[in-house]
Structure formats: C-alpha cells, structure tokens
Scaffold this motif. Structure first.
Motif, PDB file in Angstrom:
ATOM      1  N   ILE A  20      32.929  -1.164  31.067  1.00 11.58           N
ATOM      2  CA  ILE A  20      33.459  -1.899  32.199  1.00 11.58           C
ATOM      3  C   ILE A  20      34.216  -3.173  31.808  1.00 11.58           C
ATOM      4  O   ILE A  20      34.781  -3.859  32.630  1.00 11.58           O
ATOM      5  CB  ILE A  20      32.324  -2.142  33.229  1.00 11.58           C
ATOM      6  CG1 ILE A  20      32.846  -2.111  34.653  1.00 11.58           C
ATOM      7  CG2 ILE A  20      31.564  -3.372  32.901  1.00 11.58           C
ATOM      8  CD1 ILE A  20      31.795  -1.689  35.644  1.00 11.58           C
ATOM      9  N   ARG A  21      34.284  -3.465  30.520  1.00 11.48           N
ATOM     10  CA  ARG A  21      35.051  -4.620  30.079  1.00 11.48           C
ATOM     11  C   ARG A  21      36.446  -4.222  29.614  1.00 11.48           C
ATOM     12  O   ARG A  21      37.187  -4.995  29.057  1.00 11.48           O
ATOM     13  CB  ARG A  21      34.320  -5.321  28.940  1.00 11.48           C
ATOM     14  CG  ARG A  21      34.420  -4.582  27.625  1.00 11.48           C
ATOM     15  CD  ARG A  21      33.584  -5.223  26.568  1.00 11.48           C
ATOM     16  NE  ARG A  21      32.178  -5.156  26.904  1.00 11.48           N
ATOM     17  CZ  ARG A  21      31.226  -5.730  26.176  1.00 11.48           C
ATOM     18  NH1 ARG A  21      31.528  -6.433  25.117  1.00 11.48           N
ATOM     19  NH2 ARG A  21      29.975  -5.591  26.505  1.00 11.48           N
ATOM     20  N   ILE A  22      36.801  -2.999  29.804  1.00 12.50           N
ATOM     21  CA  ILE A  22      38.009  -2.455  29.195  1.00 12.50           C
ATOM     22  C   ILE A  22      39.129  -2.282  30.222  1.00 12.50           C
ATOM     23  O   ILE A  22      38.871  -2.279  31.408  1.00 12.50           O
ATOM     24  CB  ILE A  22      37.690  -1.095  28.538  1.00 12.50           C
ATOM     25  CG1 ILE A  22      36.929  -0.167  29.509  1.00 12.50           C
ATOM     26  CG2 ILE A  22      36.857  -1.280  27.292  1.00 12.50           C
ATOM     27  CD1 ILE A  22      37.693   0.930  30.111  1.00 12.50           C
ATOM     28  N   VAL A  23      40.357  -2.182  29.744  1.00 18.14           N
ATOM     29  CA  VAL A  23      41.435  -1.700  30.600  1.00 18.14           C
ATOM     30  C   VAL A  23      41.373  -0.184  30.544  1.00 18.14           C
ATOM     31  O   VAL A  23      41.555   0.404  29.490  1.00 18.14           O
ATOM     32  CB  VAL A  23      42.835  -2.114  30.107  1.00 18.14           C
ATOM     33  CG1 VAL A  23      43.899  -1.663  31.099  1.00 18.14           C
ATOM     34  CG2 VAL A  23      42.919  -3.598  29.880  1.00 18.14           C
ATOM     35  N   GLU A 218      43.398  -8.712  30.355  1.00 18.87           N
ATOM     36  CA  GLU A 218      42.355  -9.255  29.482  1.00 18.87           C
ATOM     37  C   GLU A 218      42.332 -10.777  29.503  1.00 18.87           C
ATOM     38  O   GLU A 218      41.265 -11.384  29.406  1.00 18.87           O
ATOM     39  CB  GLU A 218      42.522  -8.739  28.050  1.00 18.87           C
ATOM     40  CG  GLU A 218      42.385  -7.239  27.887  1.00 18.87           C
ATOM     41  CD  GLU A 218      41.103  -6.670  28.487  1.00 18.87           C
ATOM     42  OE1 GLU A 218      40.089  -7.396  28.573  1.00 18.87           O
ATOM     43  OE2 GLU A 218      41.119  -5.497  28.899  1.00 18.87           O
ATOM     44  N   GLU A 221      40.526 -11.851  32.649  1.00 18.36           N
ATOM     45  CA  GLU A 221      39.102 -11.509  32.540  1.00 18.36           C
ATOM     46  C   GLU A 221      38.380 -12.419  31.550  1.00 18.36           C
ATOM     47  O   GLU A 221      37.242 -12.840  31.792  1.00 18.36           O
ATOM     48  CB  GLU A 221      38.939 -10.053  32.116  1.00 18.36           C
ATOM     49  CG  GLU A 221      39.356  -9.101  33.208  1.00 18.36           C
ATOM     50  CD  GLU A 221      39.020  -7.663  32.918  1.00 18.36           C
ATOM     51  OE1 GLU A 221      38.995  -6.877  33.877  1.00 18.36           O
ATOM     52  OE2 GLU A 221      38.818  -7.310  31.741  1.00 18.36           O
ATOM     53  N   GLU A 239      35.032  -6.521  36.164  1.00 19.02           N
ATOM     54  CA  GLU A 239      35.632  -7.847  36.117  1.00 19.02           C
ATOM     55  C   GLU A 239      36.883  -7.918  36.990  1.00 19.02           C
ATOM     56  O   GLU A 239      37.337  -6.922  37.556  1.00 19.02           O
ATOM     57  CB  GLU A 239      35.968  -8.189  34.664  1.00 19.02           C
ATOM     58  CG  GLU A 239      34.725  -8.229  33.771  1.00 19.02           C
ATOM     59  CD  GLU A 239      35.055  -8.516  32.327  1.00 19.02           C
ATOM     60  OE1 GLU A 239      36.061  -7.973  31.825  1.00 19.02           O
ATOM     61  OE2 GLU A 239      34.301  -9.280  31.694  1.00 19.02           O
ATOM     62  N   ASP A 242      39.623  -5.342  36.345  1.00 20.23           N
ATOM     63  CA  ASP A 242      39.239  -3.931  36.445  1.00 20.23           C
ATOM     64  C   ASP A 242      39.491  -3.368  37.839  1.00 20.23           C
ATOM     65  O   ASP A 242      39.873  -2.210  38.005  1.00 20.23           O
ATOM     66  CB  ASP A 242      37.752  -3.758  36.105  1.00 20.23           C
ATOM     67  CG  ASP A 242      37.429  -4.259  34.711  1.00 20.23           C
ATOM     68  OD1 ASP A 242      38.304  -4.147  33.841  1.00 20.23           O
ATOM     69  OD2 ASP A 242      36.319  -4.775  34.514  1.00 20.23           O
TER      70      ASP A 242
HETATM   71 ZN   LIG Z   1      38.967  -5.193  32.373  1.00 20.93          ZN
END
Ligand SMILES: [Zn+2]
Length: 268
Positions: A20-23, A218, A221, A239, A242
């Motif tokens: 869940i921290r990713i693009v 990013e 975030e 975030e 997201d």
């Molecule tokens: Zn993200």
C-alpha cells in the motif's frame, strides 16, 4: 525526530501491508480486480487520519541516478528534466495544497532540491532489491561528501535505469508497482523510482510525464507519511497518492498526479 521511538517494531504500522506504499500499475478499470472481501455495499469514502508520526515539513530532495545509462542521452537529458521538475514542484502549489495536513509543530511548506548525483557503481544486475538500495544509500551517505546526511527534511529519490527491475516486499516493479517510498529506521527517508519500461508504469504517458507523475505521487506521500502508516494514512485506501493513482493534471509544464484532499473530499 530525536523524540521518536525508533525501535524496529514501530517502523511499519501494524495495519500496513507492503503493497500500500507503492504506486500501483495503471490497469484499465475493466480488468481491475475488486479488493478481497468486496461486496455490493459501497466502500466508505476515503479519509486520511493522522497517526502521530513525523511529516517532512520542508522537503529537501536529493536525487540519485544509479547506473551508467543516466550519463548519456537520452537518460542524461531525462535526469536534468527530473531535477528541474523538483526545483519547480517543491516551490509550487503542489506543496501548498498539502497544508491542510499540517499538525502542531509541523507546518508543511516549500522546500528545495539540495543536489543530484549520477553514480555508476556498484554495477546493477537485471534486478535490485530494496535492501540493496538501502545499502547503497547508507554507503553514499557515510562514504562520500556529495550525498548529504539525512535530516528530518531530507528525502532521497533513487532513480533506476532502463532494464533494471526493483524488488520490494515480495513484489516487483512493472509487475505490482511503479515506485514506492520507505524509511530506514525512521531516520532516512527515500523514494525509489524504477524506469517506466512497461505500459502499466507509463499509463499512456511519455517517459518524462510518467516519471513526474509517479515522482509527485511519492513526494506528496513522503511529505505526509514519511514512515509509511505513521503519518496521514487510511487503513483501507492507503496514502494520499494511492487514492488518486494515475489521475493526472498539469503543474506548469509538468504532469503530476492528483492527491487526496480530506477537506474537499476528492482528488485535487
Ligand atoms: Zn502511494
């Protein structure tokens, strides 16, 4: 953050999965899988809540272009364009719009790019792990004079060259994500940007536009949630970026991603 508890156990919010921290990849709606457990009931509207962790109030971005490919055209041109993007974006309305996420003693404001470096060593293979990226960062910080020491405002952006896959949290770039941000022991904040070498990570955009879009995702975030899950976060939706992944707009000449606004209750 001298007052922060930096024990490893606190580094990742308990409710925080790595994904869940990713693009995420840009997937057409028709083939997007419903989340596990999805029902006919509409999900609750997104809402970020503050989890008492640090923010990056005055972001100081240092970019690191890893791999010799960045030293010759066209990637050398792209690297300069990305640096110019940060010079512009860090003093732009993109940062101003985040002020609704100010918290006591942490007022989000304009930052700056503090520098840039292109490094060709250590040599990269076809894939690189998040652990190896953390190792590189720590090596560059301690071993050289170019990469600045971390501060509560420092945010390193690591760009990878074409043909190098990034592996983090059991998944890989172009298979599950197009970028992410993370922290090392709550003290070193960084974002990793694989080269967008697949349609899921260009989202129909040119390479520069895809990279400024994912970099803005990013950046926003990391400012609002530098230790993933401990700043502004939504347990269901993740975030600030997201919630609005791959919804883009123009910021000056650049393409950036929309970000979630609690106040407006929409992506802005
Ligand atoms: Zn993200």
């Amino acid at each position: 953050m001298p007052n922060e508890d930096l024990s490893p156990a606190r580094r990742i919010h308990p409710a925080h999965g790595d994904a869940i921290r990713i693009v995420p990849l840009d997937v057409p709606d028709a083939v997007r899988k419903p989340p596990a457990g999805a029902s006919a009931t509409p999900a609750a509207a997104p809402h970020l809540s503050y989890r008492n962790g640090p923010l990056i109030a005055r972001p100081e971005v240092f970019s690191i272009f890893w791999g010799p490919a960045w030293q010759t055209p066209p990637q050398s041109t792209l690297a300069s364009q990305l640096d110019q993007f940060f010079d512009f974006a860090l003093k732009s309305p993109l940062i101003d719009q985040l002020s609704e996420y100010d918290v006591p003693h942490r007022t989000i404001g304009h930052g700056k790019r503090t520098g840039s470096i292109s490094i060709s060593r250590p040599a990269l293979a076809h894939s690189v792990s998040d652990t190896a990226i953390q190792h590189l960062l720590q090596q560059e910080i301690s071993g050289g004079t170019v990469v600045p020491d971390p501060t509560p405002n420092t945010l390193y952006f690591v760009y990878l060259p074409p043909g190098v896959k990034v592996v983090q949290g059991g998944s890989a770039s172009c298979q599950a994500f197009c970028g992410y941000h993370n922290d090392i022991a709550g003290q070193i904040f960084y974002a990793v940007m694989p080269y967008p070498g697949c349609s899921g990570c260009t989202g129909g955009l040119g390479v520069l536009d895809a990279l400024t879009s994912t970099s803005s995702h990013e950046l926003c975030e990391a400012i609002t949630d530098p230790i993933p899950g401990q700043g502004w976060y939504d347990d269901v939706n993740g975030e600030i970026g997201d919630i609005c992944a791959w919804k883009t707009r123009k910021l000056g000449d650049y393409t950036v991603q929309l970000e979630w606004s609690n106040r407006a209750k929409k992506c802005v």
